[in-house]
Design a protein around this motif. Structure first.
Motif, PDB file in Angstrom:
ATOM      1  N   TRP A  52       0.848  -1.183   0.000  1.00  5.43           N
ATOM      2  CA  TRP A  52       0.000   0.000   0.000  1.00  5.43           C
ATOM      3  C   TRP A  52       0.887   1.237   0.000  1.00  5.43           C
ATOM      4  O   TRP A  52       1.867   1.309   0.731  1.00  5.43           O
ATOM      5  CB  TRP A  52      -0.911  -0.011   1.228  1.00  5.43           C
ATOM      6  CG  TRP A  52      -2.048  -0.983   1.092  1.00  5.43           C
ATOM      7  CD1 TRP A  52      -1.962  -2.338   0.991  1.00  5.43           C
ATOM      8  CD2 TRP A  52      -3.428  -0.664   0.992  1.00  5.43           C
ATOM      9  NE1 TRP A  52      -3.207  -2.894   0.845  1.00  5.43           N
ATOM     10  CE2 TRP A  52      -4.134  -1.889   0.850  1.00  5.43           C
ATOM     11  CE3 TRP A  52      -4.158   0.528   1.029  1.00  5.43           C
ATOM     12  CZ2 TRP A  52      -5.519  -1.944   0.725  1.00  5.43           C
ATOM     13  CZ3 TRP A  52      -5.537   0.477   0.916  1.00  5.43           C
ATOM     14  CH2 TRP A  52      -6.206  -0.750   0.765  1.00  5.43           C
ATOM     15  N   HIS A  53       0.517   2.206  -0.832  1.00  6.62           N
ATOM     16  CA  HIS A  53       1.294   3.434  -0.949  1.00  6.62           C
ATOM     17  C   HIS A  53       0.851   4.428   0.123  1.00  6.62           C
ATOM     18  O   HIS A  53      -0.347   4.665   0.303  1.00  6.62           O
ATOM     19  CB  HIS A  53       1.092   4.053  -2.331  1.00  6.62           C
ATOM     20  CG  HIS A  53       1.761   5.378  -2.509  1.00  6.62           C
ATOM     21  ND1 HIS A  53       3.123   5.549  -2.348  1.00  6.62           N
ATOM     22  CD2 HIS A  53       1.249   6.597  -2.802  1.00  6.62           C
ATOM     23  CE1 HIS A  53       3.424   6.813  -2.560  1.00  6.62           C
ATOM     24  NE2 HIS A  53       2.315   7.475  -2.828  1.00  6.62           N
ATOM     25  N   VAL A  54       1.820   4.995   0.842  1.00 10.95           N
ATOM     26  CA  VAL A  54       1.526   6.021   1.837  1.00 10.95           C
ATOM     27  C   VAL A  54       1.541   7.370   1.128  1.00 10.95           C
ATOM     28  O   VAL A  54       2.584   7.845   0.678  1.00 10.95           O
ATOM     29  CB  VAL A  54       2.550   5.985   2.985  1.00 10.95           C
ATOM     30  CG1 VAL A  54       2.279   7.124   3.966  1.00 10.95           C
ATOM     31  CG2 VAL A  54       2.497   4.645   3.711  1.00 10.95           C
ATOM     32  N   VAL A  55       0.362   7.968   1.005  1.00  9.84           N
ATOM     33  CA  VAL A  55       0.224   9.242   0.302  1.00  9.84           C
ATOM     34  C   VAL A  55       0.711  10.390   1.161  1.00  9.84           C
ATOM     35  O   VAL A  55       1.446  11.278   0.707  1.00  9.84           O
ATOM     36  CB  VAL A  55      -1.244   9.466  -0.115  1.00  9.84           C
ATOM     37  CG1 VAL A  55      -1.406  10.815  -0.818  1.00  9.84           C
ATOM     38  CG2 VAL A  55      -1.712   8.324  -1.016  1.00  9.84           C
ATOM     39  N   SER A  56       0.298  10.415   2.439  1.00  9.56           N
ATOM     40  CA  SER A  56       0.720  11.492   3.334  1.00  9.56           C
ATOM     41  C   SER A  56       0.570  11.049   4.773  1.00  9.56           C
ATOM     42  O   SER A  56      -0.209  10.149   5.095  1.00  9.56           O
ATOM     43  CB  SER A  56      -0.110  12.767   3.094  1.00  9.56           C
ATOM     44  OG  SER A  56      -1.465  12.563   3.467  1.00  9.56           O
ATOM     45  N   VAL A  57       1.339  11.692   5.637  1.00 11.56           N
ATOM     46  CA  VAL A  57       1.254  11.491   7.078  1.00 11.56           C
ATOM     47  C   VAL A  57       1.259  12.869   7.705  1.00 11.56           C
ATOM     48  O   VAL A  57       2.120  13.693   7.394  1.00 11.56           O
ATOM     49  CB  VAL A  57       2.447  10.671   7.624  1.00 11.56           C
ATOM     50  CG1 VAL A  57       2.319  10.478   9.131  1.00 11.56           C
ATOM     51  CG2 VAL A  57       2.546   9.326   6.919  1.00 11.56           C
ATOM     52  N   SER A  58       0.287  13.141   8.583  1.00  9.85           N
ATOM     53  CA  SER A  58       0.210  14.477   9.159  1.00  9.85           C
ATOM     54  C   SER A  58      -0.399  14.425  10.544  1.00  9.85           C
ATOM     55  O   SER A  58      -1.052  13.455  10.923  1.00  9.85           O
ATOM     56  CB  SER A  58      -0.641  15.407   8.279  1.00  9.85           C
ATOM     57  OG  SER A  58      -1.972  14.905   8.174  1.00  9.85           O
ATOM     58  N   GLN A  59      -0.158  15.468  11.310  1.00  8.08           N
ATOM     59  CA  GLN A  59      -0.872  15.670  12.562  1.00  8.08           C
ATOM     60  C   GLN A  59      -2.297  16.094  12.200  1.00  8.08           C
ATOM     61  O   GLN A  59      -2.533  16.633  11.129  1.00  8.08           O
ATOM     62  CB  GLN A  59      -0.199  16.765  13.393  1.00  8.08           C
ATOM     63  CG  GLN A  59       1.207  16.430  13.831  1.00  8.08           C
ATOM     64  CD  GLN A  59       1.242  15.471  15.012  1.00  8.08           C
ATOM     65  OE1 GLN A  59       0.206  15.029  15.488  1.00  8.08           O
ATOM     66  NE2 GLN A  59       2.428  15.132  15.463  1.00  8.08           N
TER      67      GLN A  59
END
Length: 288
Positions: free
Chosen positions: A272-279
């Motif tokens: 699975w591709h991680v598109v973004s990680v954010s608070q």
């Protein structure tokens, strides 16, 4: 796969005529499950965990499906004739590792828990926090099938507590199981598959709370195959999973477990591709 660990109408009392501490307990702990046990002081929580760990035997009823088990109590007996590294290396050989592999694993766990500086310190000279880190390391280095944790975070500093939480999440994601007691309601918040309460010597399931656990969280946007199903290990680690499009999900995860979730996504097959990680309050949409 190992069989479920099952308590069948189990009870425990101390002495032939002592009062029953637990009675009529039925509990199944399947592989990959994380179970929280709650209850007032003196309710029988620790007795239940000692039965699960195989330290005590039931006075009535029976227990089946014994997995390889590691137990971490609130207070670890530190007055042992070893250094921290020597003790862990010895335990590793008991688990079947070669001495070189045991020493390597011991060093890795001490480093991970922030205790590498204590490697050569005699156990009897360790602080409460230092000896508890050794207790955690000895439980994890053998990759047990079941972790039994009785207030096991007591005495650990914040970094070690978070690392221990990550390690528990990793073990359950890998198919191990864990049963734990902890006074902090935020401990492993959002992750337990089941919560039980001990009252008056009886064990009862507690209804799951629908509230999102307190503490910092991360939001992860991920993309998989258009018809792909989100891996079960990801669902277990995430607090929530919202489908935002074909094969696309917005996941919320407690910050201490974000690296476990990301590792699970990236090592899934198909990946699975991680598109973004954010608070949660981050609007940049980028990887942080």
């Amino acid at each position: 796969m190992r069989p479920d660990l099952c308590l069948h109408h189990a009870g425990r009392r101390y002495g032939l005529r002592g009062p029953w501490v637990l009675r009529g307990v039925d509990l199944t702990v399947a592989p990959g499950r994380l179970v929280r046990v709650e209850g007032a002081n003196g309710s029988g929580k620790s007795t239940l965990l000692r039965l699960l760990a195989g330290i005590d035997s039931p006075s009535e009823g029976r227990i089946t499906g014994r997995p390889r088990t590691a137990y971490v109590p609130e207070r670890f007996p530190a007055a042992l004739p070893f250094t921290a590294l020597g003790y862990l290396t010895h335990l590793g050989t008991v688990h079947g590792l070669t001495r070189a592999a045991a020493a390597r694993a011991a060093g890795e766990w001490l480093e991970r828990l922030g205790a590498a500086a204590y490697a050569g310190t005699p156990m009897a000279r360790l602080s409460k926090g230092g000896s508890q880190k050794v207790a955690v390391a000895q439980a994890l280095l053998g990759e047990p099938e079941l972790l039994v944790l009785d207030e096991a975070w007591t005495g650990l500093d914040a970094d070690a507590r978070a690392e221990f939480e990550r390690a528990v999440a990793e073990r359950t994601a890998a198919g191990g199981s864990a049963v734990f007691v902890d006074h902090d309601p935020r401990r492993l918040a959002g992750l337990p598959d089941a919560t039980y309460a001990v009252r008056d010597g009886r064990l009862a399931p507690r209804a799951a709370r629908e509230t999102v656990p307190s503490g910092p969280h991360m939001t992860v946007e991920t993309q998989g195959p258009p018809q792909g199903q989100l891996p079960e290990d990801v669902r277990r680690t995430a607090t929530s999973a919202e489908e935002t499009g074909p094969g696309r999900y917005r996941l919320t995860v407690p910050a201490p477990h974000s690296d476990v979730l990301l590792r699970t996504l990236l090592t899934a097959r198909p990946p699975w591709h991680v598109v973004s990680v954010s608070q949660p309050d981050d609007t940049s949409g980028g990887l942080r």
